[in-house]
Design a protein around this motif. Sequence first.
Motif, PDB file in Angstrom:
ATOM      1  N   ALA A  35      31.197 -11.874  56.282  1.00 11.43           N
ATOM      2  CA  ALA A  35      30.800 -11.797  54.867  1.00 11.43           C
ATOM      3  C   ALA A  35      31.955 -11.310  54.003  1.00 11.43           C
ATOM      4  O   ALA A  35      32.264 -11.913  52.962  1.00 11.43           O
ATOM      5  CB  ALA A  35      29.590 -10.871  54.714  1.00 11.43           C
ATOM      6  N   THR A  36      32.605 -10.252  54.417  1.00 16.99           N
ATOM      7  CA  THR A  36      33.725  -9.699  53.644  1.00 16.99           C
ATOM      8  C   THR A  36      34.879 -10.688  53.581  1.00 16.99           C
ATOM      9  O   THR A  36      35.469 -10.906  52.524  1.00 16.99           O
ATOM     10  CB  THR A  36      34.179  -8.368  54.266  1.00 16.99           C
ATOM     11  OG1 THR A  36      33.081  -7.458  54.245  1.00 16.99           O
ATOM     12  CG2 THR A  36      35.346  -7.773  53.520  1.00 16.99           C
ATOM     13  N   ARG A  82      21.607 -10.275  52.810  1.00 19.19           N
ATOM     14  CA  ARG A  82      21.976  -9.151  51.936  1.00 19.19           C
ATOM     15  C   ARG A  82      23.427  -8.709  52.187  1.00 19.19           C
ATOM     16  O   ARG A  82      24.116  -8.296  51.256  1.00 19.19           O
ATOM     17  CB  ARG A  82      21.016  -7.987  52.115  1.00 19.19           C
ATOM     18  CG  ARG A  82      19.651  -8.278  51.535  1.00 19.19           C
ATOM     19  CD  ARG A  82      18.744  -7.053  51.554  1.00 19.19           C
ATOM     20  NE  ARG A  82      17.401  -7.405  51.190  1.00 19.19           N
ATOM     21  CZ  ARG A  82      16.975  -7.580  49.939  1.00 19.19           C
ATOM     22  NH1 ARG A  82      17.793  -7.429  48.944  1.00 19.19           N
ATOM     23  NH2 ARG A  82      15.714  -7.897  49.698  1.00 19.19           N
ATOM     24  N   LEU A  83      23.901  -8.806  53.429  1.00 21.12           N
ATOM     25  CA  LEU A  83      25.306  -8.503  53.713  1.00 21.12           C
ATOM     26  C   LEU A  83      26.219  -9.409  52.881  1.00 21.12           C
ATOM     27  O   LEU A  83      27.214  -8.957  52.321  1.00 21.12           O
ATOM     28  CB  LEU A  83      25.619  -8.712  55.190  1.00 21.12           C
ATOM     29  CG  LEU A  83      25.293  -7.589  56.144  1.00 21.12           C
ATOM     30  CD1 LEU A  83      25.488  -8.044  57.588  1.00 21.12           C
ATOM     31  CD2 LEU A  83      26.174  -6.395  55.863  1.00 21.12           C
ATOM     32  N   PHE A  84      25.864 -10.681  52.805  1.00 21.75           N
ATOM     33  CA  PHE A  84      26.678 -11.634  52.052  1.00 21.75           C
ATOM     34  C   PHE A  84      26.574 -11.401  50.540  1.00 21.75           C
ATOM     35  O   PHE A  84      27.585 -11.473  49.847  1.00 21.75           O
ATOM     36  CB  PHE A  84      26.311 -13.075  52.414  1.00 21.75           C
ATOM     37  CG  PHE A  84      26.981 -13.527  53.672  1.00 21.75           C
ATOM     38  CD1 PHE A  84      28.184 -14.207  53.624  1.00 21.75           C
ATOM     39  CD2 PHE A  84      26.432 -13.251  54.913  1.00 21.75           C
ATOM     40  CE1 PHE A  84      28.830 -14.604  54.791  1.00 21.75           C
ATOM     41  CE2 PHE A  84      27.061 -13.647  56.075  1.00 21.75           C
ATOM     42  CZ  PHE A  84      28.263 -14.317  56.011  1.00 21.75           C
ATOM     43  N   ARG A 108      30.926  -7.202  45.672  1.00 24.49           N
ATOM     44  CA  ARG A 108      32.194  -6.462  45.726  1.00 24.49           C
ATOM     45  C   ARG A 108      33.368  -7.361  45.349  1.00 24.49           C
ATOM     46  O   ARG A 108      34.273  -6.968  44.613  1.00 24.49           O
ATOM     47  CB  ARG A 108      32.408  -5.853  47.108  1.00 24.49           C
ATOM     48  CG  ARG A 108      31.511  -4.669  47.407  1.00 24.49           C
ATOM     49  CD  ARG A 108      31.902  -3.961  48.697  1.00 24.49           C
ATOM     50  NE  ARG A 108      31.908  -4.832  49.863  1.00 24.49           N
ATOM     51  CZ  ARG A 108      30.845  -5.117  50.606  1.00 24.49           C
ATOM     52  NH1 ARG A 108      29.669  -4.606  50.299  1.00 24.49           N
ATOM     53  NH2 ARG A 108      30.950  -5.907  51.657  1.00 24.49           N
ATOM     54  N   PHE A 134      20.935 -10.145  57.015  1.00 24.61           N
ATOM     55  CA  PHE A 134      22.131 -10.986  57.076  1.00 24.61           C
ATOM     56  C   PHE A 134      22.477 -11.507  55.681  1.00 24.61           C
ATOM     57  O   PHE A 134      23.621 -11.428  55.247  1.00 24.61           O
ATOM     58  CB  PHE A 134      21.876 -12.145  58.048  1.00 24.61           C
ATOM     59  CG  PHE A 134      23.024 -13.097  58.166  1.00 24.61           C
ATOM     60  CD1 PHE A 134      24.095 -12.800  58.982  1.00 24.61           C
ATOM     61  CD2 PHE A 134      23.029 -14.283  57.456  1.00 24.61           C
ATOM     62  CE1 PHE A 134      25.158 -13.675  59.100  1.00 24.61           C
ATOM     63  CE2 PHE A 134      24.091 -15.168  57.566  1.00 24.61           C
ATOM     64  CZ  PHE A 134      25.146 -14.860  58.387  1.00 24.61           C
ATOM     65  N   ASP A 138      25.974  -8.587  49.073  1.00 20.86           N
ATOM     66  CA  ASP A 138      26.733  -7.354  48.806  1.00 20.86           C
ATOM     67  C   ASP A 138      28.237  -7.620  48.833  1.00 20.86           C
ATOM     68  O   ASP A 138      28.979  -7.122  47.987  1.00 20.86           O
ATOM     69  CB  ASP A 138      26.383  -6.259  49.828  1.00 20.86           C
ATOM     70  CG  ASP A 138      24.968  -5.719  49.657  1.00 20.86           C
ATOM     71  OD1 ASP A 138      24.345  -5.986  48.607  1.00 20.86           O
ATOM     72  OD2 ASP A 138      24.483  -5.041  50.587  1.00 20.86           O
ATOM     73  N   ALA A 139      28.687  -8.421  49.795  1.00 20.99           N
ATOM     74  CA  ALA A 139      30.117  -8.750  49.886  1.00 20.99           C
ATOM     75  C   ALA A 139      30.555  -9.565  48.667  1.00 20.99           C
ATOM     76  O   ALA A 139      31.637  -9.336  48.115  1.00 20.99           O
ATOM     77  CB  ALA A 139      30.404  -9.518  51.171  1.00 20.99           C
ATOM     78  N   PRO A 151      28.631 -10.228  61.462  1.00 23.34           N
ATOM     79  CA  PRO A 151      28.200 -10.613  60.122  1.00 23.34           C
ATOM     80  C   PRO A 151      28.923  -9.881  58.991  1.00 23.34           C
ATOM     81  O   PRO A 151      29.321 -10.508  58.009  1.00 23.34           O
ATOM     82  CB  PRO A 151      26.705 -10.296  60.119  1.00 23.34           C
ATOM     83  CG  PRO A 151      26.307 -10.452  61.552  1.00 23.34           C
ATOM     84  CD  PRO A 151      27.490  -9.950  62.336  1.00 23.34           C
ATOM     85  N   ALA A 152      29.133  -8.582  59.116  1.00 19.89           N
ATOM     86  CA  ALA A 152      29.819  -7.839  58.051  1.00 19.89           C
ATOM     87  C   ALA A 152      31.262  -8.307  57.894  1.00 19.89           C
ATOM     88  O   ALA A 152      31.764  -8.441  56.773  1.00 19.89           O
ATOM     89  CB  ALA A 152      29.772  -6.338  58.339  1.00 19.89           C
ATOM     90  N   ALA A 153      31.934  -8.594  59.011  1.00 26.82           N
ATOM     91  CA  ALA A 153      33.322  -9.055  58.952  1.00 26.82           C
ATOM     92  C   ALA A 153      33.409 -10.440  58.317  1.00 26.82           C
ATOM     93  O   ALA A 153      34.268 -10.691  57.468  1.00 26.82           O
ATOM     94  CB  ALA A 153      33.925  -9.084  60.357  1.00 26.82           C
TER      95      ALA A 153
END
Length: 172
Positions: free
Chosen positions: A152-153, A42-44, A50, A40, A46-47, A148-150
Motif C-alpha cells: 500500500a505504501t 483501509r490500509l490502501f 498520506r 486491507f 490510509d496510504a 499489505p502495508a508495504a
Amino acid sequence: MSIPTTAFLALALQSQAAAPAPAVAPGTIAVEVAEDASAFDRLFTDAVTRALSDARFVPLPLESHSRYIARVTVTRTESGAVTAKAKEPPAMAALGQVFVPLPSGKSQIRGLVSTDLSVDILLRGGDTPVWSGRASTVQVEGSAADAPAAVATKLASALMRQFPRRDPVSVP
C-alpha cells in the motif's frame, strides 16, 4: 458561409475538442472509504491519504466540504508462479570442530500476486475525474515485499510522486 469562415470554425472546434483536461491544483481533499471496507482496503486508503498529503493536498474527513474527492480502487489477482529459495535452515557439515553450511539447492514454487491501485480525483459534486492515476506491482506471495502495508505504501507513494502526470506507474 464562405469557405474560409467554415475552415476557421472547423479549426476552432478541433482545438476545443483536443484541449487537455483542466489542471488539478492541490487543495482540500477527502478520500472515500466504503462502509464495508476491509482492513486491507483501509490500509490502501490510509496510504493514499498520506501520499496525497505529501503531494501538497490537505486531507479532510469525507463529511467536510473539501474541494476534491479521491476514489481508491485496489485489485489483487494471482499472476502465475515463480521458483523461490526454500526457507529451510542450511544443512551443516562437521569438519572436526568446524561446522560448515552446505547449500541445499532446494527451491519451492511460490505464487505471484499482482496488485493494482487506481486513484480518481473528482471535483466535489462531479462525476468525471479531473485526474486519474494507476500504479501496479507484482510480488511473491507471502514475502515481506507482499505484506499489505508495504504494498500500500509503495504503490500510493509512487503514484502520487508522479502527480500531476497521468502515466501508469509500474513499481518493482
